[in-house]
Design a protein around this motif. Structure first.
Motif, PDB file in Angstrom:
ATOM      1  N   ALA A 171      11.803 -30.499  -5.181  1.00  0.00           N
ATOM      2  CA  ALA A 171      11.298 -31.753  -4.865  1.00  0.00           C
ATOM      3  C   ALA A 171      10.020 -31.507  -5.461  1.00  0.00           C
ATOM      4  CB  ALA A 171      11.238 -31.998  -3.262  1.00  0.00           C
ATOM      5  N   PRO A 172       9.833 -31.828  -6.798  1.00  0.00           N
ATOM      6  CA  PRO A 172       8.559 -31.741  -7.373  1.00  0.00           C
ATOM      7  C   PRO A 172       7.511 -33.022  -7.110  1.00  0.00           C
ATOM      8  CG  PRO A 172      10.179 -32.520  -9.166  1.00  0.00           C
ATOM      9  CD  PRO A 172      10.868 -32.191  -7.669  1.00  0.00           C
ATOM     10  N   ASN A 173       6.314 -32.754  -7.054  1.00  0.00           N
ATOM     11  CA  ASN A 173       5.460 -33.894  -6.785  1.00  0.00           C
ATOM     12  C   ASN A 173       4.949 -34.697  -8.043  1.00  0.00           C
ATOM     13  OD1 ASN A 173       3.209 -34.770  -4.585  1.00  0.00           O
ATOM     14  ND2 ASN A 173       2.009 -34.574  -6.576  1.00  0.00           N
ATOM     15  N   VAL A 174       5.140 -35.776  -8.063  1.00  0.00           N
ATOM     16  CA  VAL A 174       4.905 -36.550  -9.120  1.00  0.00           C
ATOM     17  C   VAL A 174       3.470 -36.742  -9.344  1.00  0.00           C
ATOM     18  CG1 VAL A 174       5.449 -39.209 -10.067  1.00  0.00           C
ATOM     19  CG2 VAL A 174       7.132 -37.780  -8.588  1.00  0.00           C
ATOM     20  N   ASN A 175       2.894 -36.477 -10.652  1.00  0.00           N
ATOM     21  CA  ASN A 175       1.391 -36.676 -10.954  1.00  0.00           C
ATOM     22  C   ASN A 175       1.224 -37.865 -11.774  1.00  0.00           C
ATOM     23  OD1 ASN A 175       0.815 -34.214  -9.914  1.00  0.00           O
ATOM     24  ND2 ASN A 175       1.669 -33.160 -11.339  1.00  0.00           N
ATOM     25  N   THR A 176       2.489 -38.409 -12.667  1.00  0.00           N
ATOM     26  CA  THR A 176       2.103 -39.616 -13.075  1.00  0.00           C
ATOM     27  C   THR A 176       3.590 -40.205 -13.425  1.00  0.00           C
ATOM     28  OG1 THR A 176       1.214 -40.558 -15.235  1.00  0.00           O
ATOM     29  CG2 THR A 176       2.293 -38.402 -15.446  1.00  0.00           C
ATOM     30  N   GLU A 177       3.543 -41.390 -14.151  1.00  0.00           N
ATOM     31  CA  GLU A 177       4.728 -41.901 -14.326  1.00  0.00           C
ATOM     32  C   GLU A 177       5.457 -41.123 -15.621  1.00  0.00           C
ATOM     33  OE1 GLU A 177       6.512 -46.143 -16.495  1.00  0.00           O
ATOM     34  OE2 GLU A 177       4.388 -45.784 -16.092  1.00  0.00           O
ATOM     35  N   ILE A 178       6.879 -40.808 -15.569  1.00  0.00           N
ATOM     36  CA  ILE A 178       7.517 -40.093 -16.596  1.00  0.00           C
ATOM     37  C   ILE A 178       8.414 -40.967 -17.233  1.00  0.00           C
ATOM     38  CG2 ILE A 178       9.248 -38.170 -16.937  1.00  0.00           C
ATOM     39  CD1 ILE A 178       8.366 -37.101 -14.014  1.00  0.00           C
ATOM     40  N   THR A 179       8.217 -41.126 -18.587  1.00  0.00           N
ATOM     41  CA  THR A 179       8.998 -41.737 -19.420  1.00  0.00           C
ATOM     42  C   THR A 179       9.872 -41.036 -20.347  1.00  0.00           C
ATOM     43  OG1 THR A 179       7.218 -41.991 -21.086  1.00  0.00           O
ATOM     44  CG2 THR A 179       7.406 -43.752 -19.436  1.00  0.00           C
ATOM     45  N   GLY A 180      10.848 -41.527 -20.878  1.00  0.00           N
ATOM     46  CA  GLY A 180      11.527 -41.067 -21.696  1.00  0.00           C
ATOM     47  C   GLY A 180      12.930 -40.192 -21.202  1.00  0.00           C
ATOM     48  N   GLY A 181      12.900 -40.396 -19.944  1.00  0.00           N
ATOM     49  CA  GLY A 181      14.255 -39.943 -19.166  1.00  0.00           C
ATOM     50  C   GLY A 181      14.194 -38.392 -19.021  1.00  0.00           C
ATOM     51  N   ARG A 182      13.335 -37.765 -19.012  1.00  0.00           N
ATOM     52  CA  ARG A 182      13.630 -36.303 -19.225  1.00  0.00           C
ATOM     53  C   ARG A 182      12.943 -35.899 -17.749  1.00  0.00           C
ATOM     54  NH1 ARG A 182      14.163 -31.952 -22.219  1.00  0.00           N
ATOM     55  NH2 ARG A 182      13.147 -29.986 -21.773  1.00  0.00           N
ATOM     56  N   SER A 183      13.718 -35.001 -16.945  1.00  0.00           N
ATOM     57  CA  SER A 183      13.510 -34.478 -15.587  1.00  0.00           C
ATOM     58  C   SER A 183      13.726 -33.072 -15.691  1.00  0.00           C
ATOM     59  CB  SER A 183      14.197 -35.268 -14.551  1.00  0.00           C
ATOM     60  OG  SER A 183      15.442 -35.218 -14.530  1.00  0.00           O
ATOM     61  N   GLU A 184      13.271 -32.528 -14.522  1.00  0.00           N
ATOM     62  CA  GLU A 184      13.461 -30.956 -14.482  1.00  0.00           C
ATOM     63  C   GLU A 184      13.952 -30.674 -13.163  1.00  0.00           C
ATOM     64  OE1 GLU A 184      10.012 -27.723 -14.898  1.00  0.00           O
ATOM     65  OE2 GLU A 184      10.783 -28.204 -17.086  1.00  0.00           O
ATOM     66  N   ILE A 185      14.424 -29.598 -12.882  1.00  0.00           N
ATOM     67  CA  ILE A 185      14.855 -29.060 -11.700  1.00  0.00           C
ATOM     68  C   ILE A 185      14.474 -27.550 -11.714  1.00  0.00           C
ATOM     69  CG2 ILE A 185      16.775 -28.057 -10.046  1.00  0.00           C
ATOM     70  CD1 ILE A 185      18.550 -30.173 -11.162  1.00  0.00           C
ATOM     71  N   SER A 186      13.331 -27.255 -10.828  1.00  0.00           N
ATOM     72  CA  SER A 186      12.717 -25.906 -10.953  1.00  0.00           C
ATOM     73  C   SER A 186      12.948 -25.269  -9.469  1.00  0.00           C
ATOM     74  CB  SER A 186      11.349 -25.791 -11.242  1.00  0.00           C
ATOM     75  OG  SER A 186      10.593 -26.895 -10.478  1.00  0.00           O
ATOM     76  N   GLY A 187      12.810 -24.249  -9.444  1.00  0.00           N
ATOM     77  CA  GLY A 187      12.634 -23.464  -7.711  1.00  0.00           C
ATOM     78  C   GLY A 187      12.625 -21.839  -8.067  1.00  0.00           C
ATOM     79  N   HIS A 188      13.044 -21.305  -6.770  1.00  0.00           N
ATOM     80  CA  HIS A 188      13.145 -19.941  -6.989  1.00  0.00           C
ATOM     81  C   HIS A 188      14.652 -19.383  -7.485  1.00  0.00           C
ATOM     82  CE1 HIS A 188       9.148 -19.531  -5.119  1.00  0.00           C
ATOM     83  NE2 HIS A 188       9.570 -20.324  -4.254  1.00  0.00           N
ATOM     84  N   PHE A 189      14.763 -19.857  -8.864  1.00  0.00           N
ATOM     85  CA  PHE A 189      16.083 -19.658  -9.503  1.00  0.00           C
ATOM     86  C   PHE A 189      16.110 -18.255 -10.357  1.00  0.00           C
ATOM     87  CE2 PHE A 189      16.233 -24.456  -9.455  1.00  0.00           C
ATOM     88  CZ  PHE A 189      16.946 -24.241  -8.183  1.00  0.00           C
ATOM     89  N   THR A 190      17.374 -17.850 -10.528  1.00  0.00           N
ATOM     90  CA  THR A 190      17.681 -16.542 -11.488  1.00  0.00           C
ATOM     91  C   THR A 190      18.179 -17.275 -12.737  1.00  0.00           C
ATOM     92  OG1 THR A 190      19.793 -16.254 -10.730  1.00  0.00           O
ATOM     93  CG2 THR A 190      18.082 -15.035  -9.897  1.00  0.00           C
ATOM     94  N   THR A 191      18.125 -16.686 -13.939  1.00  0.00           N
ATOM     95  CA  THR A 191      18.814 -17.235 -15.251  1.00  0.00           C
ATOM     96  C   THR A 191      20.197 -17.339 -14.950  1.00  0.00           C
ATOM     97  OG1 THR A 191      19.082 -14.937 -15.918  1.00  0.00           O
ATOM     98  CG2 THR A 191      17.335 -16.000 -16.485  1.00  0.00           C
ATOM     99  N   ASP A 192      21.125 -16.843 -14.208  1.00  0.00           N
ATOM    100  CA  ASP A 192      22.393 -17.012 -13.652  1.00  0.00           C
ATOM    101  C   ASP A 192      22.261 -18.424 -13.087  1.00  0.00           C
ATOM    102  OD1 ASP A 192      23.486 -14.916 -15.182  1.00  0.00           O
ATOM    103  OD2 ASP A 192      23.747 -13.638 -13.185  1.00  0.00           O
ATOM    104  N   GLU A 193      21.400 -18.578 -12.089  1.00  0.00           N
ATOM    105  CA  GLU A 193      21.306 -19.945 -11.114  1.00  0.00           C
ATOM    106  C   GLU A 193      21.335 -21.167 -11.891  1.00  0.00           C
ATOM    107  OE1 GLU A 193      20.364 -18.047  -6.923  1.00  0.00           O
ATOM    108  OE2 GLU A 193      19.004 -18.510  -8.294  1.00  0.00           O
ATOM    109  N   THR A 194      20.459 -20.941 -12.787  1.00  0.00           N
ATOM    110  CA  THR A 194      20.063 -22.160 -13.742  1.00  0.00           C
ATOM    111  C   THR A 194      21.433 -22.436 -14.822  1.00  0.00           C
ATOM    112  OG1 THR A 194      18.734 -20.743 -15.144  1.00  0.00           O
ATOM    113  CG2 THR A 194      17.723 -21.943 -13.464  1.00  0.00           C
ATOM    114  N   ARG A 195      21.826 -21.562 -15.355  1.00  0.00           N
ATOM    115  CA  ARG A 195      22.875 -21.490 -16.241  1.00  0.00           C
ATOM    116  C   ARG A 195      23.971 -22.180 -15.433  1.00  0.00           C
ATOM    117  NH1 ARG A 195      23.790 -16.434 -17.286  1.00  0.00           N
ATOM    118  NH2 ARG A 195      22.192 -16.369 -18.986  1.00  0.00           N
ATOM    119  N   ASP A 196      24.331 -21.646 -14.308  1.00  0.00           N
ATOM    120  CA  ASP A 196      25.324 -22.126 -13.655  1.00  0.00           C
ATOM    121  C   ASP A 196      25.206 -23.709 -13.226  1.00  0.00           C
ATOM    122  OD1 ASP A 196      26.639 -20.104 -13.761  1.00  0.00           O
ATOM    123  OD2 ASP A 196      26.232 -19.370 -11.709  1.00  0.00           O
TER     124      ASP A 196
END
Length: 1013
Positions: free
Chosen positions: A444-469
């Motif tokens: 649940a990232p905090n939005v600092n500014t309008e994001i154009t281009g349709g790119r978003s990101e999921i971040s957190g306390h993930f391992t590489t296996d978890e992000t790959r899955d």
């Protein structure tokens, strides 16, 4: 011998095919050997002196994997095939030899039907769906049939068309369609949903990187909606379960700020777990509420506590940062109690309608209590009862690292999604936007500014296996309907290596003993010719099996070894007939030619009846049973080719050069053995019938008094094979510890279906297998985790295991006690297995009856065979009833046992076919001879073959029984019983019954002739 050129051509082609497919295994083995050396070299270079052996092994493992990944797409086989392509074509090992996981996923048919009905709120419809689902889960029938029946009971007949006309108009469903037409259309739509789910699952597994996975849609009325996924080599079953069951329902939500929602949550502090009741209420059918309901149903709680009057303020730790959209943090053990409060009707009345409380996807290490990770509770804001954006706009998802070198998932959206995302982020500058997948908040990232281009990101306390899955799940697409795991089995890699060793040893010893026996009994040259046929049989069977891309399993090895034992039967038949011709005064050339010619029909019939049972086994069986059936069928075909044609070519080759002309097909030890036997078998009919009748009565009494020890294949439940700290721990101690823990968890729990036995693993170490039906009606992943935790707590509290919980679950770690294998079978799968087992046995008996009738043109032989086979089958079952609980190994009735029964039927009919074939032959030679004498002579003439074949097969089975490990020991025991009972029933049941019917037919025909005259 005719067609020698054709036989040579087939032999050469088979040899080249087998060598071709075996070559891929040699190439991959060579590449993997280089990778292993590279890994060890890198570990030696990078490892420091203070590193533990485990850390050094980890470095070597990572380096080895990097080496294989780097050459995965590069040609390694004559500049033609890449390593990955060779790996896909090499010898595949099943779960029991390599370790891994087997699951059966079931697509939620109620959800498919609800969607096709437009998610109507009609209470009659929803009641019918819910009632049908409950009965289907108990194995009482097919969901669609039950749903139609329930709806007819409530609304009347032919009323379903109105519900489904809108979405099934392309299936020609109208308001006036009959219920039968609607049911057919629903079944077709469910099949489409299953096929789509199958494609999604295959895509996820392919991207996961499993070598030689087996993924298939199960066929059959009782298996509708089921997908089998077999993944050899998997070491993290929890990760795979999560990957498979995720529906990829991605959503983007606006959120409440902590400052705004904190007073609202404080208003619930007067609610307690007692005041709101023991369970969360059903939530209304809206998208926002669906998210809440999904979280409530799939709560991350590790163990439930009984409602004890706790207040919300005692269970939840407030957000220590005072910002963001996190309401607070909760210990895993308290999440169930929090759910009772926040999803209660009382809480709903106090909270805003657009507020949806949702859990974080995993426990977070920040803000803990007593050092334990905690789950975050997020405050989401619904937009018109729905999320702000749907995840359907995402086109690609990749796992990568952000600027802080943390593993994240990056997503790209289509044009419309990019515009929506820009509007959503512009609207929520300074606030959080939650990214929710399958009802859980991933970030649940905090939005600092309008994001154009349709790119978003999921971040957190993930391992590489978890992000790959996670990227894998998002990229492979959304499941058309939710799925659940109704059956699963995991086998640790160490158990796999033990089974390989056990299978290899049993195979080698059985092979050597067979070769020695043939040389000692028939002489060096005839014995070695037969042994050459056995070697070729093994080579062809193995090569053809690989060419079919079939995985080699422990049961497959057993099938291969057993086919060797049964292959000797052809050589024995030929050699015994050859000896008869030699005693009749013929020279060796004539005797061998006559031996092959006279034995052909008996060999053909006996092999064909075995193939019939193998085909039925393959048709109705699953997993290891199908592997066994395929191996046995290929082995039988290979043995017929090698024993009947290849060996004859060898003899004729040497005879043409005037060699081997002094062969006698015996030795000094065996000369004259069972020669010129004239035993009056039929005179013992009454005694034999009395003995078999007494055994049958004892068996019936045992079945009524002691019953059978049914495995979870037929009852449903869970199995755990556990290695304990003290290998001599009594199974009763494990059983008592688990029952005590289950009763403590739920005083009303029924634990009668829980019992433990000692098992001997393939490494001849002792372990305990616990079987339980506790919580099997809750056959979801949460219940699976709960049972494992319960088992660990029970054993750990009693000092039976000392490892940590994570080590206890690790199938490849044995220090301090661990689970070696685990298995779950749901009620629906168990019911279908039971139906399939009964169907298989009946089909086998009917098929054999019809074949014998067509082949021998006399119902007497068919009836004699079926009566004897029925007695054989019943006596095997009776022994399992009498001895279960007393034998030092498992005597459960499971799928493996059914496979053994069918194989025993196939073996038993071989013997009966040989006897009946000799009777038919003698009837043609001496049509005037007294029938009683003719039957006795035929039994006597085949006695040597009967005893020799039974002895060689028992030799093989004893090797499997003693050396093959616990996983196949019950199968071998059932087959040993089948050989003993089958041999005796051929002489004292099948032949006497056929004689009585045959003699009666002759008398009736004679009476008819007298009347005509």
């Amino acid at each position: 011998m005719q067609n020698k050129g054709f036989v040579k051509f087939i032999a050469i082609v088979l040899t080249l095919i087998c060598l071709f497919y075996l070559s891929f295994s040699f190439v991959t083995s060579n590449v993997e050997s280089k990778a292993e050396k590279y890994g060890k070299a890198q570990a030696a270079k990078l490892a420091s002196a203070d590193m533990t052996p485990v850390q050094k092994d980890s470095i070597a493992e990572v380096a080895e994997k990097q080496y294989l990944d780097s050459i995965g797409d590069k040609p390694v086989y004559l500049g033609w095939k890449s390593y990955k392509e060779c790996q896909a074509l090499q010898i595949g090992l099943g779960l029991d030899l390599k370790g891994g996981m087997n699951v059966i996923l079931e697509v939620s048919m109620p959800d498919v039907v609800k969607n096709l009905a437009g998610n109507t709120q009609d209470p009659t419809f929803n009641e019918a769906v819910n009632e049908a689902d409950k009965e289907a889960n108990k194995g009482k029938g097919d969901f669609v049939d039950l749903f139609v029946k329930k709806y007819q009971e409530k609304a009347g007949e032919n009323k379903l068309g109105a519900l489904f006309a809108a979405k099934l108009k392309d299936k020609n469903i109208t308001y006036n369609s009959t219920d039968k037409e609607v049911a057919k259309a629903l079944e077709d739509e469910i099949k489409v949903a299953v096929e789509n789910s199958h494609k999604v699952v295959r895509t996820r597994i392919d991207r996961f990187g499993v070598a030689q996975p087996n993924i298939q849609v199960l066929q059959g009325k009782g298996q509708m909606g089921q997908i089998m996924v077999e993944l050899p080599g998997i070491k993290d079953p929890e990760r795979v379960s999560k990957l498979l069951r995720g529906s990829a329902n991605l959503e983007f939500w606006e959120t409440y700020d902590y400052s705004a929602v904190s007073p609202l949550i404080a208003g619930l502090n007067d609610l307690t777990t007692t005041s709101v009741g023991g369970a969360a209420p059903v939530v209304a059918d809206t998208t926002a509420a669906d998210t809440a309901a999904a979280v409530a149903a799939a709560t991350p709680a590790k163990s439930e506590q009984k409602a004890d009057g706790k207040r919300l303020s005692e269970l939840i730790m407030q957000n220590p940062y005072g910002s963001g959209c996190v309401v607070g943090y909760v210990l895993p053990k308290d999440t169930a109690d929090v759910n009772r409060i926040i999803y209660s009707a009382a809480a709903k009345a106090k909270l805003p309608k657009d507020l949806v409380l949702a859990w974080g996807e995993k426990a977070e290490p920040l803000g803990d209590r007593n050092g334990q990770p905690m789950y975050a509770l997020y405050a989401l804001k619904a937009t018109n009862g729905k999320p702000a954006m749907s995840g359907d706009v995402v086109t690609t998802a990749t796992d990568e690292f952000n600027q802080m070198h943390q593993p994240v998932v990056s997503m790209e959206m289509n044009n419309s999604g990019a515009r929506e995302w820009a509007k959503l982020t512009a609207k929520n500058v300074g606030h959080c936007v939650a990214i929710v997948l399958d009802g859980f908040v991933y970030s649940a990232p905090n939005v600092n500014t309008e994001i154009t281009g349709g790119r978003s990101e999921i971040s957190g306390h993930f391992t590489t296996d978890e992000t790959r899955d996670l990227a894998n799940v998002l990229s492979s697409g959304k499941m058309p309907a939710p799925t659940k795991i109704v059956s699963s089995e995991t086998v640790g890699p160490s158990m796999g290596s033990q089974n390989i060793r056990a299978g290899f040893i049993s195979c080698i010893i059985a092979f050597v003993l067979l070769m020695l026996f043939m040389c000692c009994y028939y002489g060096l040259i005839p014995g070695m010719v037969a042994n050459m046929a056995l070697l070729l049989n093994f080579f062809f069977t193995f090569g053809i099996l690989i060419s079919f891309q079939a995985a080699l399993t422990m049961s497959g090895i057993a099938g291969m070894v057993l086919s060797l034992g049964m292959a000797v039967d052809a050589n024995v038949l030929i050699y015994e007939r050859t000896k008869e011709e030699l005693r009749a005064g013929k020279n060796v050339k004539q005797a061998v030619a006559a031996g092959y010619g006279n034995a052909f029909s008996a060999i053909f019939d006996s092999n064909l009846t075995s193939i019939i049972t193998a085909v039925i086994l393959y048709y109705v069986g699953t997993g290891p049973i199908r592997g066994f059936a395929m191996t046995l069928g290929i082995g039988i075909c290979a043995s017929f080719f090698t024993a009947v044609w290849i060996t004859r070519m060898v003899y004729e080759h040497f005879f043409e050069k005037d060699k081997w002309l002094n062969l006698t097909f015996d030795t000094k030890l065996t000369r004259g053995f069972l020669m010129n036997v004239h035993y009056n078998f039929l005179s013992k009919t009454k005694v034999a019938f009395a003995i078999f009748g007494a055994l049958v009565l004892i068996g019936i009494a045992s079945l009524f008094i002691r019953g059978l020890s049914k495995g979870i294949d037929f009852t449903g439940g869970r199995n755990f094979v556990v290695e304990l700290v003290d290998k001599d721990t009594a199974p009763e101690a494990v059983e008592a510890a688990f029952k005590e823990a289950a009763k403590k968890d739920n005083p009303d729990a029924n634990v009668d279906g829980t019992h433990a036995i000692r098992v001997i693993t393939a490494e001849n170490t002792q372990a305990v297998r616990l079987q339980t039906n506790y919580l099997i009606e809750e056959a979801d992943e949460e219940a699976d985790s709960k049972i494992e935790q319960l088992l660990y707590n029970a054993l750990h509290d009693k000092g039976l295991v000392t490892a940590s919980y994570d080590m206890f679950k690790n199938r490849d770690v044995h220090d301090g006690g661990s689970i070696l294998t685990s298995q779950k079978v749901g009620n629906t799968v168990a019911k279908e297995t039971t139906r399939g087992a009964v169907k298989a046995v009946i089909l086998a008996l009917v098929a054999i009856f019809l074949y014998i009738l067509l082949r021998f043109r006399n119902v007497a032989f068919s009836v004699g065979s079926i009566v004897a086979l029925t007695v054989d089958t019943f006596l095997i079952i009776a022994v399992y009833s009498l001895c279960h609980g007393w034998a030092p190994f498992s005597l459960e009735i499971d799928q493996t046992f059914i496979g053994a029964i069918l194989t025993a039927i196939g073996y038993s009919i071989n013997d009966k076919v040989v006897v009946f074939d000799r009777i038919r032959e003698n009837l043609g030679l001496w049509p005037k001879r007294d029938t009683r004498r003719l039957f006795n002579d035929s039994l006597s003439q085949t006695l040597a073959r009967t005893i020799m074949t039974s002895f060689t097969t028992l030799l093989v089975l004893l090797c499997i029984f003693i050396l093959g490990g616990d996983s196949i020991r019950s199968f071998a025991f059932a087959m040993i019983l089948g050989v003993i009972f089958g041999t005796l029933s051929s002489m004292f049941i099948a032949a006497p019954v056929a004689y009585m019917l045959f003699n009666k037919k002759i008398v009736n025909e004679a009476d008819d002739d007298v009347e005509k005259k």
